[in-house]
Write a protein that holds these residues in place. Structure first.
Motif, mmCIF file in Angstrom:
data_model
loop_
_atom_site.group_PDB
_atom_site.id
_atom_site.type_symbol
_atom_site.label_atom_id
_atom_site.label_comp_id
_atom_site.label_asym_id
_atom_site.label_seq_id
_atom_site.Cartn_x
_atom_site.Cartn_y
_atom_site.Cartn_z
ATOM 1 N N GLU A 50 20.938 -23.222 -30.275
ATOM 2 C CA GLU A 50 20.435 -22.083 -31.232
ATOM 3 C C GLU A 50 19.635 -20.852 -30.478
ATOM 4 N N GLU A 51 18.754 -21.317 -29.630
ATOM 5 C CA GLU A 51 17.819 -20.539 -29.088
ATOM 6 C C GLU A 51 18.607 -19.541 -27.508
ATOM 7 N N LYS A 52 19.681 -20.056 -27.318
ATOM 8 C CA LYS A 52 20.334 -19.627 -26.059
ATOM 9 C C LYS A 52 21.181 -18.196 -26.423
ATOM 10 N N ILE A 53 21.443 -17.560 -25.255
ATOM 11 C CA ILE A 53 22.048 -16.138 -25.590
ATOM 12 C C ILE A 53 23.272 -16.266 -25.783
ATOM 13 N N MET A 54 23.939 -15.936 -26.856
ATOM 14 C CA MET A 54 25.437 -15.970 -27.080
ATOM 15 C C MET A 54 26.027 -14.406 -26.442
ATOM 16 N N HIS A 55 25.400 -13.351 -26.605
ATOM 17 C CA HIS A 55 25.891 -12.283 -26.162
ATOM 18 C C HIS A 55 24.737 -11.125 -25.683
ATOM 19 N N ALA A 56 24.723 -10.550 -24.532
ATOM 20 C CA ALA A 56 23.882 -9.800 -24.398
ATOM 21 C C ALA A 56 24.503 -8.474 -23.676
ATOM 22 N N SER A 57 24.313 -7.265 -23.861
ATOM 23 C CA SER A 57 24.984 -6.177 -23.115
ATOM 24 C C SER A 57 23.620 -5.766 -22.132
ATOM 25 N N VAL A 58 24.126 -5.307 -21.028
ATOM 26 C CA VAL A 58 22.961 -5.073 -20.091
ATOM 27 C C VAL A 58 23.287 -3.592 -19.400
ATOM 28 N N ARG A 59 22.306 -2.729 -19.182
ATOM 29 C CA ARG A 59 22.515 -1.481 -18.429
ATOM 30 C C ARG A 59 21.724 -1.635 -16.941
ATOM 31 N N LEU A 60 22.517 -1.634 -16.072
ATOM 32 C CA LEU A 60 21.737 -1.681 -14.510
ATOM 33 C C LEU A 60 22.241 -0.201 -13.937
ATOM 34 N N GLY A 61 21.361 0.862 -13.764
ATOM 35 C CA GLY A 61 21.611 2.106 -13.245
ATOM 36 C C GLY A 61 22.655 2.569 -14.282
ATOM 37 N N SER A 62 23.962 3.193 -13.717
ATOM 38 C CA SER A 62 24.663 3.952 -14.575
ATOM 39 C C SER A 62 25.553 2.739 -15.073
ATOM 40 N N LEU A 84 29.180 -9.104 -7.946
ATOM 41 C CA LEU A 84 28.674 -7.714 -8.212
ATOM 42 C C LEU A 84 28.335 -7.086 -7.266
ATOM 43 N N SER A 85 28.672 -5.543 -7.174
ATOM 44 C CA SER A 85 28.534 -4.607 -6.008
ATOM 45 C C SER A 85 27.518 -3.742 -6.381
ATOM 46 N N LEU A 86 26.301 -3.533 -6.025
ATOM 47 C CA LEU A 86 25.404 -2.718 -6.125
ATOM 48 C C LEU A 86 25.105 -1.699 -5.173
ATOM 49 N N THR A 87 25.344 -0.325 -5.492
ATOM 50 C CA THR A 87 25.503 0.672 -4.516
ATOM 51 C C THR A 87 23.928 1.465 -4.823
ATOM 52 N N ALA A 88 23.080 1.281 -3.714
ATOM 53 C CA ALA A 88 21.635 1.903 -3.812
ATOM 54 C C ALA A 88 21.632 3.447 -3.693
ATOM 55 N N ASP A 89 20.792 4.159 -4.340
ATOM 56 C CA ASP A 89 20.573 5.557 -4.006
ATOM 57 C C ASP A 89 20.202 5.808 -2.625
ATOM 58 N N ALA A 91 17.798 4.178 1.253
ATOM 59 C CA ALA A 91 17.623 3.370 1.829
ATOM 60 C C ALA A 91 16.453 2.050 1.509
ATOM 61 N N ALA A 92 15.263 2.820 0.860
ATOM 62 C CA ALA A 92 14.278 1.943 0.275
ATOM 63 C C ALA A 92 14.503 1.078 -0.582
ATOM 64 N N SER A 93 15.525 1.810 -1.515
ATOM 65 C CA SER A 93 16.053 0.967 -2.785
ATOM 66 C C SER A 93 16.850 -0.135 -2.448
ATOM 67 N N ALA A 94 17.681 0.162 -1.609
ATOM 68 C CA ALA A 94 18.705 -0.897 -1.047
ATOM 69 C C ALA A 94 17.963 -2.016 -0.369
ATOM 70 N N GLU A 95 16.970 -1.940 0.438
ATOM 71 C CA GLU A 95 16.245 -3.075 0.905
ATOM 72 C C GLU A 95 15.430 -3.685 -0.331
ATOM 73 N N MET A 132 26.714 -7.773 -3.556
ATOM 74 C CA MET A 132 27.065 -7.118 -2.286
ATOM 75 C C MET A 132 26.115 -6.002 -2.509
ATOM 76 N N VAL A 133 25.205 -5.604 -1.732
ATOM 77 C CA VAL A 133 24.404 -4.383 -1.753
ATOM 78 C C VAL A 133 24.797 -3.571 -0.784
ATOM 79 N N THR A 134 25.101 -2.190 -1.138
ATOM 80 C CA THR A 134 25.485 -1.177 -0.194
ATOM 81 C C THR A 134 24.700 0.104 -0.363
ATOM 82 N N LEU A 135 24.436 0.617 0.790
ATOM 83 C CA LEU A 135 23.938 1.921 1.167
ATOM 84 C C LEU A 135 25.110 2.940 1.631
ATOM 85 N N PRO A 136 25.646 3.672 0.848
ATOM 86 C CA PRO A 136 27.012 4.518 1.337
ATOM 87 C C PRO A 136 26.403 5.421 2.689
#
Length: 139
Positions: A50-62, A84-89, A91-95, A132-136
């Motif tokens: 009953e209290e568990k999440i059936m569905h959630a929509s999440v925004r991470l960056g764009s 999930l591949s996260l591309t940082a804007d 170096a500080a954010s990536a780390e 996977m965290v990437t700094l282009p």
């Protein structure tokens, strides 16, 4: 056409979303618990969900993605077959992101310069999700 990941956290969705919000700046756009869903006599939720999440929509960056507790099956296998591949804007954010995801998780490949990127690392976070965290190189 759009493809979005839908991640099942097997009972730890709320904890994961709170963590990603605090550490990565994720925003939970929508969240519905099993008890809030319209009744479906053909497919009633298992007692205890009953209290568990059936569905959630999440925004991470764009990016938007979806999440759920799923069926909360103790015999469910670990997450497997995707990352999930996260591309940082920058170096500080990536780390920062890599360190946050590694906290309580397992580093698969340390964050470091590679031949294709100024920084790249892989980590399985505390919820079993591989990132996977990437700094282009253009940074």
């Amino acid at each position: 056409m759009q493809v979005q990941p839908y991640v099942f956290f097997n009972g730890r969705c709320e904890e994961a979303l709170d963590y990603y919000s605090a550490k990565l700046g994720a925003q939970v756009i929508f969240k519905m618990r099993y008890k809030e869903a319209p009744p479906d006599p053909q497919n009633p939720p298992r007692p205890g969900l009953e209290e568990k999440i059936m569905h959630a929509s999440v925004r991470l960056g764009s990016s938007d993605w979806m999440a759920s507790d799923g069926r909360c099956d103790p015999a469910a296998p670990p997450m497997n077959g995707f990352s999930l591949s996260l591309t940082a804007d920058d170096a500080a954010s990536a780390e920062k992101y890599f360190s946050a995801l590694a906290d309580g998780g397992q580093v698969v490949m340390p964050f470091q310069a590679t031949f294709w990127s100024k920084g790249f690392g892989m980590v399985v976070d505390r919820f079993g999700l591989t990132w996977m965290v990437t700094l282009p190189s253009e940074e």
